[in-house]
Structures are given as structure tokens and as C-alpha cells.
Scaffold this active site. Structure first.
Site, mmCIF file in Angstrom:
data_model
loop_
_atom_site.group_PDB
_atom_site.id
_atom_site.type_symbol
_atom_site.label_atom_id
_atom_site.label_comp_id
_atom_site.label_asym_id
_atom_site.label_seq_id
_atom_site.Cartn_x
_atom_site.Cartn_y
_atom_site.Cartn_z
ATOM 1 N N GLU A 1 -4.230 8.434 10.733
ATOM 2 C CA GLU A 1 -3.711 8.428 11.947
ATOM 3 C C GLU A 1 -2.478 9.536 11.868
ATOM 4 O OE1 GLU A 1 -4.164 3.977 13.793
ATOM 5 O OE2 GLU A 1 -2.426 4.337 12.422
HETATM 6 C C1 TNX Z 1 -4.608 1.032 12.541
HETATM 7 S S1 TNX Z 1 -6.292 1.032 10.125
HETATM 8 C C2 TNX Z 1 -3.829 1.334 11.296
HETATM 9 C C3 TNX Z 1 -2.731 0.702 10.932
HETATM 10 C C4 TNX Z 1 -2.449 -0.563 11.911
HETATM 11 C C5 TNX Z 1 -3.425 -1.085 12.460
HETATM 12 C C6 TNX Z 1 -3.210 -2.387 13.024
HETATM 13 C C7 TNX Z 1 -5.127 2.144 9.621
HETATM 14 C C8 TNX Z 1 -5.808 3.026 8.779
HETATM 15 N N1 TNX Z 1 -4.153 2.526 10.613
HETATM 16 O O1 TNX Z 1 -1.515 1.528 11.054
HETATM 17 O O2 TNX Z 1 -1.256 -1.404 11.452
HETATM 18 O O3 TNX Z 1 -4.519 -0.232 12.999
HETATM 19 O O4 TNX Z 1 -4.474 -3.099 13.321
#
Ligand code: TNX
Length: 538
Positions: free
Chosen positions: A341
Site C-alpha cells: 500500500e
Molecule cells: C491491509 S494487508 C493492510 C494493513 C491493514 C489491513 C487491515 C496489508 C499488507 N496491508 O495495513 O492493517 O489491511 O485489515
């Protein structure tokens, strides 16, 4: 050297047998017919052959182990401690007291070709002896978890004067289906104490999990002391989601966790999430920041707004120091760089960043793991992609020759709510009731990923909505127990209807461990301390 160890063990073993033969007369023990194949073992072993009698665990039982440098004696000590916690029996290990030994549990190092798979073990349960064979202490350790699960919570009424815990007899041959069987704990969104992490490790070990991935940094907090950059924890560790006090592990704390896990044959995978999810680090050292804004401590739950400056040498010098310090404290082979992300990092910067950081990780002797987005960079085939969202990324990783860890959010995210009534958790990916968490086939999750590219499974527990160990347990249990079976047990041996009965019978253990699991209505819990109604109403 090995020869003489084997010889020593043999002499000891024959000695014990002789001792047994001329020991006092045994009290008559008649156990009802047992069936080892019907025991509530999780994860289900590869092969079970029942012999329908029983081993009587009692105060005349002693534990003996191969005496070597491989750690077998420590496995024996661990077993003795767990038997004591469950039964109050104080068994001798590699020694015998005044009471006399009538029955033995022997943990034996064996180089048999049938035990060559990592973590493989055999467990033979006879009337007067239990023998665990394994080539490594890790295998022996998995084997004693099976034995622990076979010891009944209550002793039996027999004609004998002493209390006896009958253990169903037979033979178990077992080894894991996947090499990597993990859980992740996010200690960044909310901080969890060393004690909390140790309790979680104990529960994971009982179900043969062998990896705990710690998500040590994120926008809301930096949780591990880095001596060369002290403000990371002084400033970056000072809060958490919701504005609580946060916290961090000193290097001594982290080492304590690593050693506690290692004694349970669990590898700690440290994660420093970057180039996104880096707000806390950038507040501590604004020179790292690449999003053009003045960073401030953040206690919300948004993602994707922060980034390191991928063009600055200082950023890579910083990462070199961080990886060096953490790698030095981490005996396991992996270092996780996050990589998810990074919505405000330009694509070309992201690629440059991942390529450079991979070199740093390798320089410090570790194998890189990253969330599946890292495949956009030019990653090495030894680098591992952790699949959470995008199938194409997972397929690209396999094409690159990389191994993949399966953590599909819709199936394996422990922070997803069970259903619309769940008190904690999110539901952006899915609601994941206990059956949905179990009923899927990792081996066939993504067409285009050959089996040999699947390193294993990991269930991540993100902590935006949980801040106490009780809340952690509510989300992790019972679902984590199902992920243990999905990662250890072969596809042919997995079956929901059969599993749900074995799961129901975990209640006495979970209660004894004071685990505040979610008492899903899908399971007919055996004598549970918790009910769905009390949990959902309080
Ligand atoms: C996505 S999964 C994220 C996390 C969040 C999560 C909450 C991932 C690699 N990144 O930063 O905590 O969703 O479900």
C-alpha cells in the site's frame, strides 16, 4: 561422535528396560478399548494406526531422551513442564527418583530414512512405553505436542492406587505439508507486551505453528529499539491507534521474544514496513519523509498516505542501520520489508526502493520477504512474496521462481469479523466465520502457482480494532487453529465435519489456558466456559 551418542542412548534404554522388567509388581490397569484414530488431534497427523489399548501416564512414569547436543534433553524438559501444568505430575527427566520407574516416555534421536523430512516424527504408544523418534529436536518438539494433546484433561478411575491418565495406544507417523506455517501479529497499530506475545507463542506452539511474523512498524508506531536512531522509539513509539500510550520492545525485550519462540521451534520474522506505512519513522526523523508534508504523530486507521523519500541516500543509510541491528538480533533466515500500500510513492521510486532494500537485506545475511506488491520490482528468485490481495502479483512471483506465502485476506485474515455481530475486527475483505476460514484449499487457491512455489500459509492479525490480549484471542481463536491444520495436514486428511468435532474438544485446553476465544455457534463446544451469548452481550 554421533556413534557414541547413539550407543549411550542404547545402553541407557536397555538399562531402563531391564529396570522396568525387575521393578515392583504393577498395579492392574484395565483401560476400556481406545481408538487413537478418534482422538481430537489438531492438526490431524499424516497416518494413525490404533492398537486399542493404552499407556497409563502416572507418577511412576519417567522421561528419557537421547543425550546429545541437538536439544533433545530440552524437549524432554519442556514435555515434563507441560505434563506438570496439566496433571500436576512431577516426572523425572533423564534420571529416576526414589519412587521407581515403571513406564517411560523416550524421546529418541534417529537418523532413519523415514524421518528425513524436516520436523517429521514418529510416535509409538505402547502399554508401558511411549517412544518418539525424530531426526531433529524440532521434529521431536512437534511430536510432543501430539502427545500433549493425547493426555486427557482428567485422570481415570482405575483400580490402581495412583491417578492415571490413559493415553490411547498405536502408532503415528507425521510430517508437515508446508514448511512455513505462520501467524502475524501487528504490534504497531496497538502495542502488545512481551508477556502477551509469549502467551500467543505458547498457543501457536501447541498447534505446531513454526513462524511468528511481527509487524514492528507502521504509520501509528515504531516498536523496536534501534540504538543508532533512538528517536524511532522515543518519538515514534509514543502512541498508537486511538491515542493510547503505545510502547516498544527494547532490544533485550525483542531478544527475549526471539529466544522464547526458539525454545518452541518458532522462527520470528521481523517486519519493518516501507516505503509506505512509515509515518511514525518520519515523525521521528523528518529527513526520511517523502510525501512533501510535515509529518505528525498519527492515531487514526487510514492507510497509504506516507512514504520514505526513495531518492535520498540518507534513507538507505538509515535502512542499512535498521536492518543491521535487527538482523543481528534475529537468528531466523528472514527479514520482511513490508512494501504494501505505498500509494503515494511514485511507481519508479517504489521499484528503485525495493531493489535497493533487497540488496541491503541480503548484505545482512537475510532472505527478503515482502507483501505481494514487491513483484513490481526486479526481485531475486530467493525473495519471497506474501500474497494478500492481488492474484496477478502472486502468479508473477511464481513465474520469477520465487516462493509465495499464502495470506489471502478473504480467507486468512484474522482481523476480519466473523459476522455482522462481531465486536472487533474489520470487514473490508470479507466476513470470515469459522467454517469459511477452514474450508478452502491453499494448494489450489491460485491457478498458475505450482505447489513447489508455495512456501506455506500465514494468518495475519492486524490490530487496528484490538488492544488487549483478550481481544487478540477473540479474533485469533478459534480460527488460527484451523490455519494450523491447513498448513500442516495434507489435503486428503482435511475435512470440515471431522475438524469441527476435534475443534469442539479444544475447549477444555483453551479454558485451562484462559483463552477468550470466540465461541462460534457453528461448533458444539465441549463444556465451554464461554458461551456465544455472554461474549456477544458484555
Ligand atoms: C491491509 S494487508 C493492510 C494493513 C491493514 C489491513 C487491515 C496489508 C499488507 N496491508 O495495513 O492493517 O489491511 O485489515
Amino acid at each position: 561422535m554421533r556413534q557414541s551418542t547413539v550407543l549411550k542412548a542404547l545402553i541407557l534404554f536397555t538399562g531402563i528396560l531391564g529396570f522396568l522388567a525387575c521393578g515392583e509388581k504393577r498395579a492392574p490397569i484395565n483401560f476400556p478399548r481406545t481408538d487413537l484414530a478418534q482422538e481430537n488431534l489438531i492438526p490431524k497427523p499424516l497416518k494413525i494406526t490404533p492398537t486399542h489399548t493404552a499407556f497409563g501416564l502416572d507418577r511412576y512414569t519417567a522421561i528419557y531422551t537421547s543425550q546429545n547436543e541437538l536439544g533433545f534433553a530440552a524437549v524432554g524438559e519442556f514435555l515434563a513442564k507441560k505434563i506438570k501444568e496439566k496433571t500436576k505430575l512431577d516426572l523425572w527427566v533423564n534420571d529416576h527418583g526414589d519412587e521407581g520407574v515403571k513406564r517411560i516416555i523416550y524421546i529418541n534421536q534417529s537418523d532413519s530414512t523415514t524421518l528425513q523430512a524436516p520436523e517429521a516424527y514418529q510416535l509409538y504408544i505402547n502399554r508401558d512405553s511411549v517412544i518418539i523418534n525424530a531426526s531433529t529436536a524440532a521434529g521431536a518438539f512437534r511430536g510432543i505436542q501430539t502427545l500433549r494433546q493425547l493426555i486427557p484433561e482428567e485422570s481415570n478411575d482405575t483400580l490402581a492406587e495412583q491417578r492415571i491418565w490413559p493415553i490411547a495406544s498405536g502408532k503415528i507417523e507425521d510430517r508437515p505439508n508446508f514448511e512455513y506455517r505462520g501467524s502475524m501479529l501487528d504490534v504497531a497499530r496497538h502495542f502488545f507486551s512481551v508477556e502477551d506475545v509469549k502467551k500467543y507463542i505458547d498457543l501457536l506452539a501447541y498447534y505446531k505453528i513454526n513462524v511468528l511474523h511481527l509487524h514492528l512498524s507502521d504509520d501509528q508506531g515504531w516498536r523496536i529499539e534501534i540504538k543508532s536512531w533512538p528517536r524511532l522509539t522515543e518519538v515514534g513509539g509514543s502512541t498508537e491507534v486511538g491515542g493510547g500510550p503505545g510502547g516498544f520492545y527494547t532490544q533485550e525485550d525483542y531478544t527475549e521474544i526471539v529466544e522464547y519462540a526458539a525454545a518452541r521451534y518458532i522462527t520470528i520474522v521481523p517486519e519493518i514496513d516501507m516505503p509506505g506505512h512509515t509515518n511514525a519513522a518520519s515523525v521521528a526523523y523528518p529527513i526520511l519523509n517523502g510525501n512533501g508534508k510535515t509529518p505528525e504523530l498519527y492515531t487514526g486507521m487510514r492507510v497509504g498516505f506516507s512514504t520514505f523519500d526513495a531518492q535520498k541516500d540518507t534513507v538507505y543509510a538509515f535502512i542499512d542501520d535498521v536492518v543491521e541491528e535487527i538482523a543481528a538480533l534475529t537468528p531466523g533466515p528472514y527479514f520482511h520489508i513490508g512494501g504494501d500500500e505505498s500509494h503515494v510513492t511514485k511507481k519508479k521510486d517504489y521499484i528503485l526502493f525495493v531493489n535497493k532494500v533487497e540488496k541491503i537485506v541480503q548484505k545482512h545475511g537475510k532472505r527478503m520477504i515482502g507483501w505481494d506488491e514487491i513483484v513490481q520490482a526486479d526481485i531475486d528468485s530467493t525473495t519471497i512474496a506474501q500474497h494478500w490481495a492481488t492474484r496477478e502479483n502472486a502468479i508473477a512471483a511464481a513465474k520469477n521462481g520465487s516462493k509465495v506465502i499464502l495470506s489471502p485476506a478473504k480467507k486468512a485474515y484474522l482481523d476480519m469479523q466473523y459476522d455482522t455481530l462481531s465486536k472487533f475486527g474489520l470487514h473490508w475483505a470479507a466476513y470470515i466465520p469459522v467454517d469459511t476460514a477452514y474450508i478452502w484449499t491453499p494448494e489450489k487457491l491460485i491457478e498458475g502457482i505450482p505447489l513447489e512455489n508455495i512456501l506455506g500459509i500465514e494468518a495475519p492479525l492486524w490490530s487496528e480494532t484490538i488492544s488487549t490480549i483478550d481481544e487478540l484471542e477473540y479474533l485469533a481463536f478459534p480460527r488460527m487453529i484451523g490455519y494450523s491444520e491447513l498448513s500442516w495436514t495434507t489435503e486428503e486428511n482435511r475435512d470440515w465435519e471431522n475438524y469441527r468435532v476435534r475443534l469442539a474438544n479444544q475447549a477444555p485446553f483453551l479454558d485451562r489456558m484462559d483463552v477468550k476465544y470466540y465461541p462460534s455457534k457453528l461448533i458444539d463446544w465441549k463444556k465451554s466456559k464461554y458461551t456465544y451469548e455472554t461474549i456477544e452481550k458484555d
